[in-house]
Design a protein around this motif. Structure first.
Motif, PDB file in Angstrom:
ATOM      1  N   SER A   1      47.372  21.874   7.644  1.00 43.27           N
ATOM      2  CA  SER A   1      47.475  22.514   6.321  1.00 43.27           C
ATOM      3  C   SER A   1      46.194  23.079   5.726  1.00 43.27           C
ATOM      4  CB  SER A   1      48.169  21.588   5.500  1.00 43.27           C
ATOM      5  OG  SER A   1      48.442  22.041   4.337  1.00 43.27           O
ATOM      6  N   ALA A   2      46.424  24.328   5.284  1.00 40.31           N
ATOM      7  CA  ALA A   2      45.138  24.777   4.568  1.00 40.31           C
ATOM      8  C   ALA A   2      45.267  24.398   2.860  1.00 40.31           C
ATOM      9  CB  ALA A   2      45.423  26.365   4.660  1.00 40.31           C
ATOM     10  N   SER A   3      46.511  23.951   2.580  1.00 40.07           N
ATOM     11  CA  SER A   3      46.623  23.413   1.160  1.00 40.07           C
ATOM     12  C   SER A   3      45.640  22.439   0.489  1.00 40.07           C
ATOM     13  CB  SER A   3      48.087  22.828   0.898  1.00 40.07           C
ATOM     14  OG  SER A   3      47.997  22.462  -0.524  1.00 40.07           O
TER      15      SER A   3
ATOM     16  N   ARG B   1      45.531  21.042  -2.043  1.00 49.50           N
ATOM     17  CA  ARG B   1      46.449  19.961  -2.742  1.00 49.50           C
ATOM     18  C   ARG B   1      46.770  18.902  -1.658  1.00 49.50           C
ATOM     19  NH1 ARG B   1      46.162  25.127  -4.479  1.00 49.50           N
ATOM     20  NH2 ARG B   1      48.082  25.682  -3.069  1.00 49.50           N
ATOM     21  N   ARG B   2      47.158  19.023  -0.616  1.00 53.38           N
ATOM     22  CA  ARG B   2      47.418  18.090   0.262  1.00 53.38           C
ATOM     23  C   ARG B   2      46.314  17.353   0.533  1.00 53.38           C
ATOM     24  NH1 ARG B   2      51.505  22.491   2.669  1.00 53.38           N
ATOM     25  NH2 ARG B   2      53.186  22.049   1.347  1.00 53.38           N
TER      26      ARG B   2
ATOM     27  N   GLU C   1      55.319  31.688   8.983  1.00 56.65           N
ATOM     28  CA  GLU C   1      56.385  30.847   8.474  1.00 56.65           C
ATOM     29  C   GLU C   1      57.647  32.192   8.147  1.00 56.65           C
ATOM     30  OE1 GLU C   1      55.503  28.729   4.722  1.00 56.65           O
ATOM     31  OE2 GLU C   1      53.581  28.447   5.656  1.00 56.65           O
TER      32      GLU C   1
ATOM     33  N   ASP D   1      55.667  21.307   4.419  1.00 56.29           N
ATOM     34  CA  ASP D   1      56.125  22.655   3.776  1.00 56.29           C
ATOM     35  C   ASP D   1      56.869  22.222   2.413  1.00 56.29           C
ATOM     36  OD1 ASP D   1      56.259  25.543   4.166  1.00 56.29           O
ATOM     37  OD2 ASP D   1      58.324  25.183   3.813  1.00 56.29           O
ATOM     38  N   THR D   2      56.532  23.093   1.597  1.00 52.24           N
ATOM     39  CA  THR D   2      57.056  22.967   0.178  1.00 52.24           C
ATOM     40  C   THR D   2      57.847  24.201  -0.296  1.00 52.24           C
ATOM     41  OG1 THR D   2      55.193  21.586  -0.653  1.00 52.24           O
ATOM     42  CG2 THR D   2      56.394  22.399  -2.179  1.00 52.24           C
TER      43      THR D   2
ATOM     44  N   GLY E   1      52.152  25.773 -10.339  1.00 55.82           N
ATOM     45  CA  GLY E   1      51.405  24.714 -10.142  1.00 55.82           C
ATOM     46  C   GLY E   1      51.590  23.533 -11.042  1.00 55.82           C
TER      47      GLY E   1
ATOM     48  N   VAL F   1      56.069  17.739  -5.661  1.00 56.27           N
ATOM     49  CA  VAL F   1      56.232  19.220  -6.162  1.00 56.27           C
ATOM     50  C   VAL F   1      54.851  19.622  -5.847  1.00 56.27           C
ATOM     51  CG1 VAL F   1      56.184  20.449  -8.387  1.00 56.27           C
ATOM     52  CG2 VAL F   1      57.470  18.374  -8.069  1.00 56.27           C
TER      53      VAL F   1
ATOM     54  N   GLY G   1      52.979  19.176  -3.541  1.00 60.86           N
ATOM     55  CA  GLY G   1      52.844  19.565  -1.975  1.00 60.86           C
ATOM     56  C   GLY G   1      52.842  18.324  -0.848  1.00 60.86           C
TER      57      GLY G   1
HETATM   58  O1  LIG Z   1      53.358  22.482  -8.591  1.00 62.84           O
HETATM   59  C1  LIG Z   1      53.011  23.040  -7.338  1.00 62.84           C
HETATM   60  N1  LIG Z   1      53.882  23.297  -6.277  1.00 62.84           N
HETATM   61  C2  LIG Z   1      53.410  23.803  -5.058  1.00 62.84           C
HETATM   62  C3  LIG Z   1      52.002  24.043  -5.039  1.00 62.84           C
HETATM   63  C4  LIG Z   1      51.311  24.368  -3.683  1.00 62.84           C
HETATM   64  O2  LIG Z   1      52.148  25.438  -2.954  1.00 62.84           O
HETATM   65  C5  LIG Z   1      52.170  25.479  -1.554  1.00 62.84           C
HETATM   66  C6  LIG Z   1      53.059  25.555  -0.920  1.00 62.84           C
HETATM   67  O3  LIG Z   1      53.063  26.266   0.287  1.00 62.84           O
HETATM   68  P1  LIG Z   1      53.119  25.924   1.887  1.00 62.84           P
HETATM   69  O4  LIG Z   1      54.104  24.512   1.832  1.00 62.84           O
HETATM   70  O5  LIG Z   1      53.581  27.050   2.695  1.00 62.84           O
HETATM   71  O6  LIG Z   1      51.803  25.458   2.172  1.00 62.84           O
HETATM   72  P2  LIG Z   1      50.385  26.488   2.068  1.00 62.84           P
HETATM   73  O7  LIG Z   1      49.760  26.161   0.861  1.00 62.84           O
HETATM   74  O8  LIG Z   1      50.852  27.622   2.661  1.00 62.84           O
HETATM   75  O9  LIG Z   1      49.445  25.684   3.243  1.00 62.84           O
HETATM   76  P3  LIG Z   1      50.052  25.106   4.696  1.00 62.84           P
HETATM   77  O10 LIG Z   1      48.729  25.563   5.546  1.00 62.84           O
HETATM   78  O11 LIG Z   1      50.367  23.774   4.715  1.00 62.84           O
HETATM   79  O12 LIG Z   1      51.221  26.063   5.100  1.00 62.84           O
HETATM   80  C7  LIG Z   1      51.034  24.314  -1.276  1.00 62.84           C
HETATM   81  O13 LIG Z   1      49.898  24.607  -0.952  1.00 62.84           O
HETATM   82  C8  LIG Z   1      51.125  23.393  -2.433  1.00 62.84           C
HETATM   83  O14 LIG Z   1      50.134  22.683  -2.720  1.00 62.84           O
HETATM   84  C9  LIG Z   1      51.145  23.485  -6.064  1.00 62.84           C
HETATM   85  O15 LIG Z   1      49.874  23.478  -5.757  1.00 62.84           O
HETATM   86  N2  LIG Z   1      51.622  22.994  -6.994  1.00 62.84           N
END
Ligand SMILES: O=c1[nH]cc([C@@H]2O[C@H](COP(=O)(O)OP(=O)(O)OP(=O)(O)O)[C@@H](O)[C@H]2O)c(=O)[nH]1
Length: 618
Positions: free
Chosen positions: A18-20, A22-23, A43, A87-88, A176, A195, A197
């Motif tokens: 994941s690039a997120s 937050r994760r 996706e 995936d969120t 967010g 929420v 992520g």
């Molecule tokens: O309150 C919050 N809700 C959601 C988020 C962030 O939203 C994204 C959701 O996108 P996804 O699951 O497709 O994930 P990506 O960011 O594209 O990263 P991947 O590489 O895993 O596909 C996610 O980053 C949540 O953290 C938020 O920050 N607050």
């Protein structure tokens, strides 16, 4: 406090697909050690084809993780232990909202959510990987978590202000909750990290289910539903007879290959107790550590007997054939082969035993990436050394070992191991396999385009030079080593790789004048050398202003808590208690004292650290 199952994963190669950010933050705050490899999965699954929004999120998470697992396996020819994908999505009135594509889209999403309750689903996939029959084998566990979020009734102006903050753009549903978006939210029911992520709590429970401690056979029936089903009736520290089978059975539900790559898996946590029983968690990892020496010895013995060579040439073979060809007992051969299966080094098929991909790549006595010599070296030289550890730690043992290393130990990081010329050769050969495996990372750790000539002192028997030449076509590389090393460098030349850029100059870097170059390379020359300052000072004397010094050393990391590098360094210090303790800060001080500036460090892998310093003008 660390969730016990997270602790148990510390020695596994865990990848977050994941690039997120937050994760990444949620998982590192929980103490998990992992690599980040963002997924390239597009996706684009058809939402309508899923029975529920959560099924869509779970499938997307799974595809993200699988894409990364396959990519890593293709690249490294080695399976990571675990890949995690997530995936969120936000769901309101049956409509799935993902990340907004632009400001207008973000505004529309926020308008939909305004003053109402919606659900946030995060799908999570945990992919356990192993290599079987030369192919990636995956075992996917998945789940989802739902959280209900209610937005206040908000003005258009506020929604636009929020869109203008830029925060919505990379977030599911366009907000967010962990930051400015929290002002929009009136109520949350459920796990707020879900929420953001990643549903950490559910993840830990799931992992505990999958990796939970095996329970002793006499344990009372009062177990939670999620109690692990692993068969635990064997005595773990009593491997023989028939030890191989038992080893595998307790080894993380049969994923023996991961063990071979990752080391001990779990660690008992003395402070924690299962809530429903006064027995402590079963210390699987600790028992594996206690048994670890047997596993190493089995690997060394199989290397010494050239089991892997035999199976490469003639396999698959049955135990009886291996026994007759190697002139060992049939019973002994069967047991050794079974242990190798349990360690992920051999596969057992209907037609007999054969090498796994890992063994074929690294445990044959020949081959570009062979670590066979390293295994033999460890058996013959390091093993007795380790066996005498208690004596080495006694007061007064210090005087026993203070011989300075000589130039002949090029590439050797351990003066204790270099008493005789034979041993020196052994050790050089032993480190050569490792040097070959790491050479590309070392050669590309820094941009070296400003240098036109490099001198590789000691030369690592020529492992690094061709990689330097390949990565930096404008660089002329001199390997400066004792005359006897010429033979090895000549072997390397015959492989025809960039030969015109590489030359060999015979000499002793401790005594002779160093060949001229604007970059000097000292690979594995300093560790364990009491006179490291003298060697560095010689190099400094030859290095022109603006020239560079590239130091490559095993585990300079000073943080023993870092899983593998820290362990290596701690072990090194333990086994060489009489040598000075030298980490990154020691080298930095020394270099600066000798007139080097801009000391930069690259941690290239679990194994090596690379330091680049620039010689300041006098
Ligand atoms: O309150 C919050 N809700 C959601 C988020 C962030 O939203 C994204 C959701 O996108 P996804 O699951 O497709 O994930 P990506 O960011 O594209 O990263 P991947 O590489 O895993 O596909 C996610 O980053 C949540 O953290 C938020 O920050 N607050």
């Amino acid at each position: 406090m660390m969730y016990p199952v997270i602790r148990r994963l510390l020695h596994k190669r865990v990848v977050l697909a994941s690039a997120s950010p937050r994760r990444q933050e949620i998982l590192s705050n929980a103490g998990l050690k992992f690599e980040v490899v963002p997924s390239q999965f597009k996706e684009t699954l058809t939402k309508a084809s899923f029975p529920t929004p959560s099924a869509y999120a779970v499938e997307t998470a799974k595809q993200k993780a699988l894409e990364v697992a396959h990519r890593i396996y293709q690249k490294d020819l080695r399976a990571p232990d675990i890949v995690i994908g997530a995936d969120t999505i936000v769901v309101i009135e049956g409509l799935i909202l993902e990340k907004p594509v632009d400001r207008q889209d973000a505004y529309s999403m926020l308008c939909r959510l305004n003053g109402k309750e919606h659900s946030v689903f995060t799908g999570v996939a945990i992919v356990h990987c192993s290599s079987q029959d030369g192919r990636l084998h995956v075992d996917v566990s998945e789940f989802h978590e739902e959280t209900a979020v209610t937005f206040s009734q908000l003005s258009d102006e506020l929604l636009w202000d929020y869109v203008d903050s830029g925060e919505p753009m990379d977030k599911a549903g366009g907000y967010g909750i962990q930051a400015l978006g929290s002002v929009l939210v009136e109520q949350v029911r459920g796990d707020v990290l879900n929420v953001v992520g990643f549903p950490l709590n559910h993840f830990c429970r799931k992992m505990a289910e999958l990796h939970g401690p095996p329970r002793p056979a006499h344990r009372p029936q009062a177990q939670r539903d999620s109690a692990p089903t692993t068969d635990t009736s064997e005595s773990l520290s009593d491997v023989a007879p028939g030890g191989a089978g038992s080893h595998r059975a307790r080894s993380d539900e049969g994923r023996g290959h991961g063990r071979a790559q990752g080391g001990a898996q779990g660690r008992g946590h003395p402070g924690s107790r299962d809530a429903d029983c006064d027995l402590p968690p079963f210390p699987t990892g600790l028992l594996e550590l206690i048994d670890g020496f047997k596993a190493s010895k089995a690997l060394f013995t199989a290397c010494k007997l050239k089991v892997f060579d035999l199976l490469d040439d003639e396999g698959p073979l049955r135990a009886v054939d291996v026994a007759s060809k190697l002139d060992i007992s049939e019973c002994g051969a069967g047991r050794l082969l079974d242990v190798c299966v349990a360690l992920g080094l051999l596969d057992k098929t209907d037609r007999g035993y054969r090498n796994t991909e890992l063994a074929g790549l690294h445990l044959l006595s020949r081959g570009e990436h062979s670590l066979h010599s390293l295994a033999l070296h460890c058996d013959d030289h390091a093993w007795p050394h380790v066996a005498g550890l208690d004596r080495a730690l006694r007061p007064g043992a210090a005087a026993a070992c203070s011989q300075p290393a000589s130039g002949a130990e090029a590439g050797a990081a351990c003066p204790d191991c270099s008493q005789s010329p034979d041993t020196k050769l052994w050790f050089s050969g032993a480190t050569h396999g490792l040097a070959r495996l790491t050479a590309r990372q070392v050669a590309t750790a820094f941009d070296l385009s400003r240098f036109s000539s490099a001198c590789d002192l000691g030369g690592c028997l020529g492992a690094l030079a061709p990689e330097l030449a390949r990565a930096h076509p404008g660089l002329r590389v001199t390997v400066f080593d004792l005359p006897e090393a010429a033979e090895h460098v000549a072997c390397l030349r015959s492989t025809g790789r960039r030969t015109e850029q590489v030359r060999f100059v015979p000499g002793d870097f401790l005594k002779d004048r160093l060949p001229e170059a604007d970059l000097y390379i000292a690979c594995g020359l300093l560790r364990g050398r009491p006179d490291d300052g003298a060697l560095l000072s010689r190099i400094a004397g030859s290095c022109p202003p603006g020239g560079g010094l590239l130091l490559v050393e095993l585990a300079l990391h000073e943080d023993a808590r870092e899983a593998r590098p820290g362990l290596r360094r701690a072990l090194h210090c333990l086994l060489h208690p009489r040598g000075p303790e030298r980490g990154l800060s020691h080298h930095r001080r020394l270099l600066e004292r000798l007139g080097f500036a801009d000391v930069r460090v690259a941690h290239t892998s679990d194994v090596l650290d690379v330091v680049l310093a620039t010689r300041a003008a006098p």
